[in-house]
Scaffold this active site. Structure first.
Site, PDB file in Angstrom:
ATOM      1  N   CYS A  57       0.932 -12.917  -0.973  1.00 57.73           N
ATOM      2  CA  CYS A  57       0.594 -14.102  -1.754  1.00 57.73           C
ATOM      3  C   CYS A  57       1.598 -15.221  -1.474  1.00 57.73           C
ATOM      4  O   CYS A  57       1.589 -15.824  -0.412  1.00 57.73           O
ATOM      5  CB  CYS A  57       0.504 -13.744  -3.227  1.00 57.73           C
ATOM      6  SG  CYS A  57      -0.353 -14.977  -4.232  1.00 57.73           S
ATOM      7  N   GLU A  71      -1.341  -4.297  -3.041  1.00 57.63           N
ATOM      8  CA  GLU A  71      -0.699  -3.262  -3.848  1.00 57.63           C
ATOM      9  C   GLU A  71      -1.555  -2.797  -5.017  1.00 57.63           C
ATOM     10  O   GLU A  71      -1.415  -1.660  -5.489  1.00 57.63           O
ATOM     11  CB  GLU A  71       0.656  -3.756  -4.384  1.00 57.63           C
ATOM     12  CG  GLU A  71       0.599  -4.870  -5.415  1.00 57.63           C
ATOM     13  CD  GLU A  71       0.638  -6.272  -4.811  1.00 57.63           C
ATOM     14  OE1 GLU A  71       1.016  -7.219  -5.526  1.00 57.63           O
ATOM     15  OE2 GLU A  71       0.266  -6.406  -3.632  1.00 57.63           O
ATOM     16  N   HIS A  78      -3.385  -9.375  -2.863  1.00 60.79           N
ATOM     17  CA  HIS A  78      -2.389  -8.403  -3.336  1.00 60.79           C
ATOM     18  C   HIS A  78      -2.864  -6.982  -3.024  1.00 60.79           C
ATOM     19  O   HIS A  78      -3.501  -6.339  -3.867  1.00 60.79           O
ATOM     20  CB  HIS A  78      -2.170  -8.554  -4.839  1.00 60.79           C
ATOM     21  CG  HIS A  78      -1.464  -9.794  -5.247  1.00 60.79           C
ATOM     22  ND1 HIS A  78      -0.105  -9.846  -5.478  1.00 60.79           N
ATOM     23  CD2 HIS A  78      -1.920 -11.053  -5.453  1.00 60.79           C
ATOM     24  CE1 HIS A  78       0.245 -11.078  -5.823  1.00 60.79           C
ATOM     25  NE2 HIS A  78      -0.843 -11.833  -5.815  1.00 60.79           N
TER      26      HIS A  78
END
Length: 605
Positions: A398, A527, A525
């Protein structure tokens, strides 16, 4: 529908989220379908506008919901996909009730906490609990509800009352209350003290809720006489007292529950005998053992703004852990405060500046996570430059991707004032700009949020190969600034490859440096979708590159979504089984609890 309510007593931060997730894992292993709800008593509508220092990271769901980080625990442990309504807040409930009042739905009645707020809470729970979250048709069998905060908190009272009514409403056999409490040891006395738990349970019962199961947190295993004392004063059978003592990694928690037969107490309380089977947790056992038997390290420098609180980057840490375990490496995270790398710190605190650069230069890989605000931005730019120039594996997420673009503009295109309009609205070279559809007057839920599709423009790139040569990927977003599309052509001519874009082709999603061993930036993102058995492709790439294994991963077997292992019944250590049949015996591990948790005394639940 069956309901399991998880509450907490004595102090906050006991690990109710991991406990609730682990209960879900054990019940799922019994063959049941699970969904989860998190109740946060704060007045914010959602977690989106809160600083990570306030409440940890903001977790983002597929539907764009900005929610509490515990929903990330639920998704990772249970491999499910929740929705924004699975996170209930006081703000949401009151907003819902007030909107109904404004429309005249209450027919002139005086709107009160009881019954209107408490009824709204119960209706919300029943409505959300039947929404499938595991990709299958029909409602789940059990809904695990976690009540945030600690029993006795003023803001929790409407929820306690609502849940007390709810337990009577659904009736015996459909509701089970698990109370997580603390059994401390005073250094002066040296014995495990039960009084805090006694008071907590007494307060809970005074509010109309009686625990069926006690989950006692402690540093070491509880003595039997302590369990008997808790049973006597808390009116809970000894067999229903579960001890969640400190363990080497949190993947042991579902195993602790199973070993202490918590599933039997849960199944009995929920009247599911004959429906649930004995829990099968071989995969969890394998993963926990593997994590405990690694010793060869991989060091990642985390260059961020909120390095003083690891919960600010919880999903990033978990994604790194998932990938490192898959590559048979013990993960060491070096926290590098971005501002410490800057010239200002060199002048004001040279020793701090020197220490930060030493950490950065000693790392095998560099990760710049997402964030907001201009504090530490110049330090992040310096970190990206160091990784680019020295061929150190780099992943920018990001803001981390935007940082990499700014650095490239300054260093390669010689645009010395290149910047994001977030940090310098008057820059003459805005390489990162505010998105046209964004709101400049409202902060909450106004970003580009949730799952969006990214199409690969170049198939012969590391990212596409790591994703299994897919034509596109769906990943979760949370941003309001983007790479300026007017500068893309110039950047590409200078060697920066924009290998992934959105469906319009105008929004840049993935950057790479083809000449670099591993220099990747993503606007999304990754994750948030990483799972213990299915690590994120890009995190897997970072760890592999940092270990010198990227070529094998990309050109050999590709990205492995699920690590296959086998456990030998006679106690021999697990082995990793590769697709070509070769096995690599696991190595002995030293757990670095301090990397992920509050202190180095062991991993806390």
């Amino acid at each position: 529908m069956k309901y399991v309510l998880v509450t907490g007593g004595v102090v906050s931060g006991l690990g109710k989220g991991v406990t609730a997730s682990s209960i879900g894992v054990v019940l799922k292993a019994c063959g049941l379908r699970i969904t989860s709800i998190k109740i946060d008593p704060y007045l914010n509508t959602d977690a989106g506008t809160m600083s990570p220092f306030e409440h940890g990271e903001v977790f983002v769901l597929d539907d764009g919901g900005e929610v509490d980080l515990d929903l990330g625990n639920y998704e990772r442990f249970l491999d499910i996909r929740l929705k924004r309504d699975n996170n209930i807040t006081t703000g949401k409930i009151y907003q819902h009730v007030i909107n109904k009042e404004r429309k005249g739905d209450y027919l002139g009645k005086t709107v009160q906490v009881v019954p209107h707020i408490t009824d709204a809470i119960q209706e919300w729970i029943e409505r959300v609990a039947i929404i499938p979250v595991d990709g299958k048709e029909g409602p789940a069998d059990v809904c695990v509800i976690e009540l945030g905060g600690t029993i006795g908190d003023i803001e929790s009272m409407p929820f306690i009352e609502a849940l007390s009514q709810f337990s009577c409403r659904v009736g015996p056999g459909n509701f089970c209350l698990v109370h997580v409490s603390l059994v401390p040891v005073l250094n002066v006395v040296g014995e495990q003290k039960t009084k805090p738990t006694q008071h907590s349970v007494r307060g809970l019962r005074g509010l109309g809720l009686t625990p069926d199961i006690l989950a006692c947190r402690s540093t070491t295993a509880l003595d039997e006489n302590v369990k008997e004392k808790l049973s006597q004063f808390c009116h809970v059978p000894v067999s229903n007292i579960v001890n969640l003592y400190d363990v080497s990694n949190i993947w042991h928690i579902p195993l602790l529950l199973k070993e202490q037969k918590a599933h039997e107490a849960l199944i009995k309380a929920l009247n599911l005998q004959g429906v649930a089977r004995e829990p099968m947790l071989l995969e969890w056992m394998e993963r926990a053992k593997i994590c405990d038997t690694l010793h060869e390290t991989v060091t990642i420098a985390m260059v961020g703004k909120y390095t003083g609180l690891s919960d600010s980057y919880l999903s990033v840490l978990k994604a790194l852990l998932h990938a490192s375990v898959a590559h048979r490496r013990k993960l060491v995270v070096e926290w590098v405060p971005a501002s410490d790398l800057e010239e200002t710190t060199l002048k004001e605190a040279p020793e701090v500046h020197k220490a930060a650069w030493k950490l950065l230069k000693s790392a095998d890989g560099v990760l710049v996570p997402g964030g907001f605000g201009d504090r530490g931005v110049e330090g992040k730019i310096l970190a990206a430059k160091y990784a680019r120039e020295n061929k150190i594996p780099f992943l920018g997420i990001c803001l981390g991707m935007q940082i990499a673009v700014i650095e490239y503009c300054r260093s390669i295109l010689k645009l010395w004032d290149a910047n994001s309009t977030e940090f310098n609205p008057n820059t003459t070279n805005p390489c990162v700009i505010f998105m046209p559809e964004g709101s400049k007057t409202h902060m909450g839920a106004t970003m580009r949020l949730g799952s969006r599709r990214t199409y690969f423009e170049v198939m012969d790139c590391k990212s596409a190969k790591l994703y299994g040569n897919a034509a596109y990927v769906d990943e979760r977003h949370r941003h309001r600034y983007e790479v300026n599309p007017e500068m893309v052509m110039e950047l590409e001519k200078a060697g920066l490859a924009f290998v992934g874009k959105d469906d319009t082709g105008k929004r840049m999603e993935i950057i790479e440096l083809p000449s670099h061993p591993y220099f990747v930036g993503v606007q999304f993102h990754p994750e948030f979708k990483s799972r213990p058995g299915k690590p994120s492709a890009l995190f897997s790439g970072l760890i592999a590159a940092s270990c010198g294994q990227l070529e094998t991963l990309v050109h050999g077997q590709g990205h492995v979504n699920r690590v296959q292992t086998k456990v030998v019944a006679n106690g021999v250590l697990p082995q990793k089984v590769y697709p070509n049949g070769n096995a690599n015996k696991s190595r002995k591990l030293m757990v670095n609890g301090a990397t992920f948790y509050a202190n180095g005394n062991g991993v806390h639940v």
